[in-house]
Design an enzyme around this catalytic site. Sequence first.
Site, PDB file in Angstrom:
ATOM      1  CE1 TYR A   1     -52.581  36.760 -48.283  1.00 10.43           C
ATOM      2  CE2 TYR A   1     -50.411  36.045 -49.026  1.00 10.43           C
ATOM      3  CZ  TYR A   1     -51.230  36.594 -48.044  1.00 10.43           C
ATOM      4  OH  TYR A   1     -50.690  36.976 -46.829  1.00 10.43           O
TER       5      TYR A   1
ATOM      6  CG  ASN B   1     -55.544  43.727 -48.640  1.00 10.12           C
ATOM      7  OD1 ASN B   1     -54.876  43.785 -47.604  1.00 10.12           O
ATOM      8  ND2 ASN B   1     -55.713  42.610 -49.305  1.00 10.12           N
TER       9      ASN B   1
ATOM     10  CG  HIS C   1     -50.872  42.409 -39.390  1.00  8.82           C
ATOM     11  ND1 HIS C   1     -52.164  41.999 -39.137  1.00  8.82           N
ATOM     12  CD2 HIS C   1     -50.544  41.869 -40.598  1.00  8.82           C
ATOM     13  CE1 HIS C   1     -52.577  41.236 -40.146  1.00  8.82           C
ATOM     14  NE2 HIS C   1     -51.623  41.162 -41.034  1.00  8.82           N
TER      15      HIS C   1
ATOM     16  CG  ASP D   1     -52.819  57.980 -36.178  1.00  5.64           C
ATOM     17  OD1 ASP D   1     -53.638  57.341 -35.499  1.00  5.64           O
ATOM     18  OD2 ASP D   1     -51.700  58.318 -35.744  1.00  5.64           O
TER      19      ASP D   1
ATOM     20  CG  HIS E   1     -57.179  41.591 -44.292  1.00  3.51           C
ATOM     21  ND1 HIS E   1     -55.893  42.052 -44.475  1.00  3.51           N
ATOM     22  CD2 HIS E   1     -57.747  42.389 -43.360  1.00  3.51           C
ATOM     23  CE1 HIS E   1     -55.696  43.089 -43.672  1.00  3.51           C
ATOM     24  NE2 HIS E   1     -56.804  43.314 -42.990  1.00  3.51           N
TER      25      HIS E   1
ATOM     26  CB  SER F   1     -55.648  35.189 -46.139  1.00  2.00           C
ATOM     27  OG  SER F   1     -55.034  36.226 -45.391  1.00  2.00           O
TER      28      SER F   1
ATOM     29  NE  ARG G   1     -49.974  36.131 -41.740  1.00  2.00           N
ATOM     30  CZ  ARG G   1     -49.105  36.757 -42.540  1.00  2.00           C
ATOM     31  NH1 ARG G   1     -49.365  37.957 -43.004  1.00  2.00           N
ATOM     32  NH2 ARG G   1     -47.986  36.159 -42.886  1.00  2.00           N
TER      33      ARG G   1
HETATM   34  C1  DQA Z   1     -53.430  40.226 -46.378  1.00  5.01           C
HETATM   35  C2  DQA Z   1     -53.139  39.580 -45.030  1.00  5.01           C
HETATM   36  C3  DQA Z   1     -51.895  40.168 -44.392  1.00  5.01           C
HETATM   37  O1  DQA Z   1     -51.632  39.530 -43.150  1.00  5.01           O
HETATM   38  C4  DQA Z   1     -50.689  39.968 -45.300  1.00  5.01           C
HETATM   39  O2  DQA Z   1     -49.561  40.596 -44.730  1.00  5.01           O
HETATM   40  C5  DQA Z   1     -50.943  40.438 -46.676  1.00  5.01           C
HETATM   41  C6  DQA Z   1     -52.229  40.133 -47.304  1.00  5.01           C
HETATM   42  C7  DQA Z   1     -54.631  39.555 -47.080  1.00  5.01           C
HETATM   43  O3  DQA Z   1     -55.158  40.148 -48.011  1.00  5.01           O
HETATM   44  O4  DQA Z   1     -55.018  38.440 -46.726  1.00  5.01           O
HETATM   45  O5  DQA Z   1     -50.072  40.992 -47.328  1.00  5.01           O
HETATM   46  O6  DQA Z   1     -53.755  41.597 -46.188  1.00  5.01           O
END
Ligand code: DQA
Length: 147
Positions: A24, A74, A80, A87, A100, A102, A111
């Site tokens: 991250y 985010n 997931h 909703d 996101h 990542s 993911r």
């Molecule tokens: C995330 C990706 C998610 O899979 C993970 O659980 C996160 C961060 C991202 O910003 O890349 O907490 O949302």
Amino acid sequence: MNRQLTILNGPNLNLLGEREPGVYGRTSLPQIEDDLRAAFPDVAFSFFQANGAGALIDRLHRAHADEAGGVVINPGGLSHTSVALRDAVAAVVPPVVEVHLSNVHAREDFRRELVTAGACEGVIAGLGPRGYLLAVRYLMEHASTGA
Ligand code: DQA
């Protein structure tokens, strides 16, 4: 033109900068928020982070009631799993862009499924903190053209 935007961050994103920096990065959430303020001085931002779905849902409802110009979210791991958060995204009028940090499509299989993203206007993944800047830019253009 409505220049009120809500920026929502879900579980564990309060730990950005120290949390799994190899995935991250080293930028903290307050730094991301400062960068947004600096890049968009005309936007009235409302920043909010929570570790539970309920608080995020309440904040989406508030963005709806306040007729915010848009929302960047985010949802972290809730992306997931949370049908309730999806909703809520579907229920509100302001356009919502999911971000996101990542590239969730290049990581574990679990993911790849983004429950919330299907209710969002679009998704930006894998571009690090720049994703938030791009999402805000999109919402500003959307708000100004209505397209
Ligand atoms: C995330 C990706 C998610 O899979 C993970 O659980 C996160 C961060 C991202 O910003 O890349 O907490 O949302």
